[in-house]
Design a protein around this motif. Structure first.
Motif, PDB file in Angstrom:
ATOM      1  N   UNK A  89      -4.725 -24.738  53.062  1.00 26.24           N
ATOM      2  CA  UNK A  89      -4.175 -25.934  53.201  1.00 26.24           C
ATOM      3  C   UNK A  89      -4.786 -27.221  52.532  1.00 26.24           C
ATOM      4  N   UNK A  90      -5.888 -27.242  52.561  1.00 28.44           N
ATOM      5  CA  UNK A  90      -6.675 -28.271  51.668  1.00 28.44           C
ATOM      6  C   UNK A  90      -6.437 -28.284  50.211  1.00 28.44           C
ATOM      7  N   UNK A  91      -6.243 -27.144  49.595  1.00 22.01           N
ATOM      8  CA  UNK A  91      -5.825 -26.795  48.141  1.00 22.01           C
ATOM      9  C   UNK A  91      -4.350 -27.599  47.944  1.00 22.01           C
ATOM     10  N   UNK A  92      -3.565 -27.180  48.983  1.00 19.16           N
ATOM     11  CA  UNK A  92      -2.278 -27.505  48.754  1.00 19.16           C
ATOM     12  C   UNK A  92      -2.100 -28.890  49.023  1.00 19.16           C
ATOM     13  N   UNK A  93      -2.851 -29.728  49.811  1.00 16.35           N
ATOM     14  CA  UNK A  93      -2.923 -31.152  50.094  1.00 16.35           C
ATOM     15  C   UNK A  93      -3.494 -31.753  48.881  1.00 16.35           C
ATOM     16  N   UNK A  94      -4.384 -31.375  48.109  1.00 21.04           N
ATOM     17  CA  UNK A  94      -4.799 -31.784  46.959  1.00 21.04           C
ATOM     18  C   UNK A  94      -4.172 -31.627  45.660  1.00 21.04           C
ATOM     19  N   UNK A  95      -3.217 -30.733  45.492  1.00 20.53           N
ATOM     20  CA  UNK A  95      -2.427 -30.525  44.405  1.00 20.53           C
ATOM     21  C   UNK A  95      -1.736 -31.574  44.064  1.00 20.53           C
ATOM     22  N   UNK A  96      -0.727 -32.160  44.965  1.00 19.00           N
ATOM     23  CA  UNK A  96       0.017 -33.354  44.526  1.00 19.00           C
ATOM     24  C   UNK A  96      -0.843 -34.527  44.109  1.00 19.00           C
ATOM     25  N   UNK A  97      -1.936 -34.797  44.628  1.00 18.62           N
ATOM     26  CA  UNK A  97      -2.877 -35.866  44.297  1.00 18.62           C
ATOM     27  C   UNK A  97      -3.433 -35.788  42.758  1.00 18.62           C
ATOM     28  N   UNK A  98      -3.565 -34.404  42.676  1.00 18.40           N
ATOM     29  CA  UNK A  98      -4.445 -33.946  41.338  1.00 18.40           C
ATOM     30  C   UNK A  98      -3.318 -33.934  40.248  1.00 18.40           C
ATOM     31  N   UNK A  99      -1.999 -33.574  40.519  1.00 18.19           N
ATOM     32  CA  UNK A  99      -0.994 -33.727  39.477  1.00 18.19           C
ATOM     33  C   UNK A  99      -0.474 -35.446  39.203  1.00 18.19           C
ATOM     34  N   UNK A 100      -0.674 -36.214  40.264  1.00 18.90           N
ATOM     35  CA  UNK A 100      -0.388 -37.417  40.105  1.00 18.90           C
ATOM     36  C   UNK A 100      -1.351 -38.084  39.200  1.00 18.90           C
ATOM     37  N   UNK A 101      -2.683 -37.964  39.663  1.00 15.15           N
ATOM     38  CA  UNK A 101      -3.867 -38.453  38.819  1.00 15.15           C
ATOM     39  C   UNK A 101      -3.726 -37.859  37.445  1.00 15.15           C
ATOM     40  N   UNK A 102      -3.538 -36.679  37.032  1.00 16.26           N
ATOM     41  CA  UNK A 102      -3.369 -36.196  35.962  1.00 16.26           C
ATOM     42  C   UNK A 102      -2.155 -36.930  35.117  1.00 16.26           C
ATOM     43  N   UNK A 103      -1.037 -37.096  35.461  1.00 13.92           N
ATOM     44  CA  UNK A 103      -0.042 -37.705  34.857  1.00 13.92           C
ATOM     45  C   UNK A 103      -0.403 -39.225  34.581  1.00 13.92           C
ATOM     46  N   UNK A 104      -0.980 -39.706  35.320  1.00 14.82           N
ATOM     47  CA  UNK A 104      -1.367 -41.347  35.359  1.00 14.82           C
ATOM     48  C   UNK A 104      -2.403 -41.304  34.136  1.00 14.82           C
ATOM     49  N   UNK A 105      -3.456 -40.500  34.052  1.00 17.37           N
ATOM     50  CA  UNK A 105      -4.469 -40.474  33.158  1.00 17.37           C
ATOM     51  C   UNK A 105      -3.836 -40.005  31.780  1.00 17.37           C
ATOM     52  N   UNK A 106      -2.683 -39.028  31.500  1.00 13.25           N
ATOM     53  CA  UNK A 106      -2.156 -38.756  30.448  1.00 13.25           C
ATOM     54  C   UNK A 106      -1.417 -40.161  30.020  1.00 13.25           C
ATOM     55  N   UNK A 107      -0.626 -40.949  30.861  1.00 15.59           N
ATOM     56  CA  UNK A 107       0.056 -41.919  30.309  1.00 15.59           C
ATOM     57  C   UNK A 107      -0.746 -42.903  29.809  1.00 15.59           C
ATOM     58  N   UNK A 108      -2.010 -43.328  30.399  1.00 10.26           N
ATOM     59  CA  UNK A 108      -2.992 -44.297  29.855  1.00 10.26           C
ATOM     60  C   UNK A 108      -3.731 -43.737  28.626  1.00 10.26           C
TER      61      UNK A 108
END
Length: 88
Positions: free
Chosen positions: A3-22
């Motif tokens: 459950x913890x891994x599933x909760x962190x996955x969207x945050x990880x993906x959104x952070x990665x997408x934002x970092x790639x954009x920058x």
């Protein structure tokens, strides 16, 4: 733990997408300031949930602190570039 891994996955993906954009815009310090704390939160969460592996916890703390260091560097570079443009 799942459950913890599933909760962190969207945050990880959104952070990665934002970092790639920058990073694509050439703002590498800002990309590091976005991605490193997110990666640190994942490590802290997985290390805290597993409780047998404290290496994830400390590695996450290291990434978290490095992210704030990158944020400070990005801020410093922005301030010094602004001053150089004003002087010219």
């Amino acid at each position: 733990m799942w459950i913890a891994a599933a909760a962190m996955m969207p945050i990880f993906v959104l952070g990665l997408a934002s970092a790639i954009g920058k990073a694509r815009k050439g703002r590498w310090w800002t990309a590091g300031a976005v991605f490193l704390p997110v990666l640190g939160m994942v490590g802290v969460l997985l290390g805290g949930v597993a409780r047998q592996s404290t290496s994830f916890f400390w590695l996450g703390c290291l990434f978290f602190v490095a992210g704030f260091g990158a944020e400070a560097m990005a801020y410093w570079r922005t301030r010094t570039l602004g001053r150089e443009k004003v002087v010219q």
